[in-house]
Design a protein around this motif. Sequence first.
Motif, PDB file in Angstrom:
ATOM      1  N   LEU A  66       0.856  -1.177   0.000  1.00 14.85           N
ATOM      2  CA  LEU A  66       0.000   0.000   0.000  1.00 14.85           C
ATOM      3  C   LEU A  66       0.893   1.228   0.000  1.00 14.85           C
ATOM      4  O   LEU A  66       1.701   1.417   0.911  1.00 14.85           O
ATOM      5  CB  LEU A  66      -0.917   0.011   1.217  1.00 14.85           C
ATOM      6  N   ILE A  67       0.749   2.057  -1.035  1.00 13.63           N
ATOM      7  CA  ILE A  67       1.614   3.220  -1.194  1.00 13.63           C
ATOM      8  C   ILE A  67       0.719   4.442  -1.309  1.00 13.63           C
ATOM      9  O   ILE A  67      -0.065   4.569  -2.252  1.00 13.63           O
ATOM     10  CB  ILE A  67       2.503   3.087  -2.442  1.00 13.63           C
ATOM     11  N   GLY A  68       0.799   5.344  -0.341  1.00 15.49           N
ATOM     12  CA  GLY A  68      -0.098   6.494  -0.300  1.00 15.49           C
ATOM     13  C   GLY A  68       0.586   7.776  -0.705  1.00 15.49           C
ATOM     14  O   GLY A  68       1.519   7.790  -1.488  1.00 15.49           O
ATOM     15  N   GLY A  69       0.089   8.889  -0.136  1.00 13.74           N
ATOM     16  CA  GLY A  69       0.731  10.174  -0.382  1.00 13.74           C
ATOM     17  C   GLY A  69      -0.057  11.139  -1.233  1.00 13.74           C
ATOM     18  O   GLY A  69       0.506  12.114  -1.724  1.00 13.74           O
ATOM     19  N   PHE A  70      -1.382  10.907  -1.435  1.00 11.30           N
ATOM     20  CA  PHE A  70      -2.162  11.857  -2.221  1.00 11.30           C
ATOM     21  C   PHE A  70      -2.484  13.089  -1.389  1.00 11.30           C
ATOM     22  O   PHE A  70      -2.903  13.000  -0.238  1.00 11.30           O
ATOM     23  CB  PHE A  70      -3.466  11.221  -2.712  1.00 11.30           C
ATOM     24  N   ASN A  71      -2.285  14.277  -1.988  1.00  9.77           N
ATOM     25  CA  ASN A  71      -2.601  15.555  -1.356  1.00  9.77           C
ATOM     26  C   ASN A  71      -3.695  16.231  -2.162  1.00  9.77           C
ATOM     27  O   ASN A  71      -3.469  16.643  -3.303  1.00  9.77           O
ATOM     28  CB  ASN A  71      -1.364  16.440  -1.286  1.00  9.77           C
ATOM     29  N   SER A  72      -4.908  16.353  -1.592  1.00  8.07           N
ATOM     30  CA  SER A  72      -6.045  16.924  -2.319  1.00  8.07           C
ATOM     31  C   SER A  72      -6.041  18.443  -2.328  1.00  8.07           C
ATOM     32  O   SER A  72      -6.777  19.057  -3.105  1.00  8.07           O
ATOM     33  CB  SER A  72      -7.354  16.442  -1.701  1.00  8.07           C
ATOM     34  N   ASP A  73      -5.239  19.066  -1.456  1.00  5.99           N
ATOM     35  CA  ASP A  73      -5.205  20.525  -1.333  1.00  5.99           C
ATOM     36  C   ASP A  73      -6.622  21.091  -1.193  1.00  5.99           C
ATOM     37  O   ASP A  73      -6.990  22.059  -1.863  1.00  5.99           O
ATOM     38  CB  ASP A  73      -4.485  21.159  -2.535  1.00  5.99           C
ATOM     39  N   ASN A  74      -7.407  20.455  -0.329  1.00  4.96           N
ATOM     40  CA  ASN A  74      -8.770  20.893   0.000  1.00  4.96           C
ATOM     41  C   ASN A  74      -9.748  20.784  -1.158  1.00  4.96           C
ATOM     42  O   ASN A  74     -10.810  21.430  -1.148  1.00  4.96           O
ATOM     43  CB  ASN A  74      -8.765  22.331   0.534  1.00  4.96           C
ATOM     44  N   SER A  75      -9.435  19.981  -2.148  1.00  5.72           N
ATOM     45  CA  SER A  75     -10.400  19.732  -3.219  1.00  5.72           C
ATOM     46  C   SER A  75     -11.607  18.990  -2.650  1.00  5.72           C
ATOM     47  O   SER A  75     -11.505  18.263  -1.664  1.00  5.72           O
ATOM     48  CB  SER A  75      -9.763  18.913  -4.345  1.00  5.72           C
ATOM     49  N   THR A  76     -12.759  19.159  -3.294  1.00  2.00           N
ATOM     50  CA  THR A  76     -14.007  18.607  -2.781  1.00  2.00           C
ATOM     51  C   THR A  76     -14.106  17.115  -3.079  1.00  2.00           C
ATOM     52  O   THR A  76     -13.863  16.683  -4.208  1.00  2.00           O
ATOM     53  CB  THR A  76     -15.207  19.329  -3.428  1.00  2.00           C
ATOM     54  N   ASN A  77     -14.458  16.353  -2.057  1.00  2.00           N
ATOM     55  CA  ASN A  77     -14.759  14.938  -2.258  1.00  2.00           C
ATOM     56  C   ASN A  77     -16.205  14.780  -2.712  1.00  2.00           C
ATOM     57  O   ASN A  77     -17.036  15.636  -2.439  1.00  2.00           O
ATOM     58  CB  ASN A  77     -14.532  14.162  -0.957  1.00  2.00           C
ATOM     59  N   PRO A  78     -16.544  13.685  -3.426  1.00  2.57           N
ATOM     60  CA  PRO A  78     -15.673  12.562  -3.772  1.00  2.57           C
ATOM     61  C   PRO A  78     -14.778  12.878  -4.959  1.00  2.57           C
ATOM     62  O   PRO A  78     -15.152  13.634  -5.863  1.00  2.57           O
ATOM     63  CB  PRO A  78     -16.669  11.455  -4.118  1.00  2.57           C
ATOM     64  N   ILE A  79     -13.583  12.302  -4.927  1.00  7.02           N
ATOM     65  CA  ILE A  79     -12.603  12.427  -6.006  1.00  7.02           C
ATOM     66  C   ILE A  79     -12.381  11.040  -6.590  1.00  7.02           C
ATOM     67  O   ILE A  79     -12.291  10.061  -5.858  1.00  7.02           O
ATOM     68  CB  ILE A  79     -11.279  13.007  -5.480  1.00  7.02           C
ATOM     69  N   THR A  80     -12.306  10.952  -7.893  1.00  2.66           N
ATOM     70  CA  THR A  80     -12.018   9.671  -8.542  1.00  2.66           C
ATOM     71  C   THR A  80     -10.618   9.710  -9.142  1.00  2.66           C
ATOM     72  O   THR A  80     -10.100  10.775  -9.489  1.00  2.66           O
ATOM     73  CB  THR A  80     -13.041   9.349  -9.639  1.00  2.66           C
ATOM     74  N   PHE A  81     -10.026   8.506  -9.262  1.00  4.08           N
ATOM     75  CA  PHE A  81      -8.664   8.381  -9.767  1.00  4.08           C
ATOM     76  C   PHE A  81      -8.642   7.337 -10.877  1.00  4.08           C
ATOM     77  O   PHE A  81      -9.323   6.317 -10.788  1.00  4.08           O
ATOM     78  CB  PHE A  81      -7.718   7.952  -8.643  1.00  4.08           C
ATOM     79  N   GLU A  82      -7.833   7.595 -11.886  1.00  3.38           N
ATOM     80  CA  GLU A  82      -7.699   6.649 -13.000  1.00  3.38           C
ATOM     81  C   GLU A  82      -6.251   6.635 -13.476  1.00  3.38           C
ATOM     82  O   GLU A  82      -5.656   7.693 -13.726  1.00  3.38           O
ATOM     83  CB  GLU A  82      -8.626   7.036 -14.149  1.00  3.38           C
ATOM     84  N   ILE A  83      -5.680   5.431 -13.575  1.00  3.00           N
ATOM     85  CA  ILE A  83      -4.338   5.281 -14.130  1.00  3.00           C
ATOM     86  C   ILE A  83      -4.446   5.254 -15.651  1.00  3.00           C
ATOM     87  O   ILE A  83      -5.201   4.457 -16.208  1.00  3.00           O
ATOM     88  CB  ILE A  83      -3.682   3.993 -13.605  1.00  3.00           C
ATOM     89  N   VAL A  84      -3.694   6.113 -16.317  1.00  9.78           N
ATOM     90  CA  VAL A  84      -3.767   6.217 -17.781  1.00  9.78           C
ATOM     91  C   VAL A  84      -2.352   6.298 -18.358  1.00  9.78           C
ATOM     92  O   VAL A  84      -1.376   6.505 -17.646  1.00  9.78           O
ATOM     93  CB  VAL A  84      -4.590   7.456 -18.222  1.00  9.78           C
ATOM     94  N   ASN A  85      -2.280   6.132 -19.676  1.00  9.85           N
ATOM     95  CA  ASN A  85      -1.022   6.327 -20.424  1.00  9.85           C
ATOM     96  C   ASN A  85       0.123   5.479 -19.874  1.00  9.85           C
ATOM     97  O   ASN A  85       1.238   5.962 -19.672  1.00  9.85           O
ATOM     98  CB  ASN A  85      -0.599   7.804 -20.425  1.00  9.85           C
TER      99      ASN A  85
END
Length: 374
Positions: A66-85
């Motif tokens: 498990l490797i974390g470290g995401f910083n949302s900088d107060n962005s509104t949840n919910p946030i989605t993530f997608e691995i691309v390229n």
Amino acid sequence: MGNKNIKINSPMKLIIYKYFALLLLTVTLFSSCKKIFDLPDEKDYMSNNVNFSNKILEPIIGRTNLIGGFNSDNSTNPITFEIVNVRFGDGKPVSDLFTTAPTYVWTAPYTGLEKSLAEIEAKRKIETHPIFEIRSSGEFILWPSATNQILKPRPTDSTNFSQDTRFFDVKVKNTGGERLIRDFQIRPFRERPYEPSNDFNAYTGLPAPDPNFPFDQKRRDYIRPYLNNVIGATSSLNLVSNNEKKDAVVYIRPLTSGGNGHSLRIVVLGTDSLPIDPKFFNETVWDKMIHGFNIQKTDKYVQYDVAYPIPLVEIPTSYARGGSRAKAELSYSRLGFGGTRTVGSFGVDFAIYKAGDWEIVFHFKNENPKFANE
């Protein structure tokens, strides 16, 4: 009883009429403005500064990473993530990173208080997942179902050339917008099915050289146990295990016979490489040492039925006080000088990630422990 009707004087009526008129005008104007100017509905906030603290990922194949470290900088949840390229550094496509494979997923909390293998297995199930994913939290996971055969490890010569490195981008999105965070790198290390693993090379998987003689191919490194008040039978001196002198070493290795597919055996070898009877380790609390069941005690070893990995979950329990390592510790007592009872102990903090039949072997190479009373 008097008049029940409430009388409102003229000034008060005027105030009330003005209030409702103003409220009606405000609602009408707002509705009209939305229609005239086609104002959009309110959107979530997506910061321009969303990012990850670590963009170079170096997981170990064959275990849960498990490797974390995401910083949302107060962005509104919910946030989605997608691995691309996803690509290699030279542009070649990557086909192995999202191979699907069955893996264990916990459905109920593991506590360390379970009384049987069946009780443990009832708390988890097998699901099929891509071996590498990004979770809804922004955490990356490399599942333990990955193997060296499924996912090619980093080069054996320890280089980090671009053409050998998998790159990818991550699309971060909510209703307020999306951001593309570029050029993550993943450099997986080959499987290390147990820890400590200083006895073999992390890049090649071959035996590691002796740290004091790194170029002597006849010498190798070993896992070293801790030794507390273990006295040599011949010298009556404290035995040690370090880079300079290895009175005792540890092997963590597959069990070649006598297993059942989910067993763990504890063995102690003397200087003649023959087993020392476990009864000599008279202070060892065998049933509290390993979270195992159906304990078999013979004159050569002690063996448990276990669930893998060990520890099952990286949380503190009575079997894994630090969370990430279990403990195999043997102890014994004898009468020392003056008739006082003295206790010696030795052991290793360990983890085993690959299911199967394994043994932990303590080998006294130079002197056996002294069990006799003074």
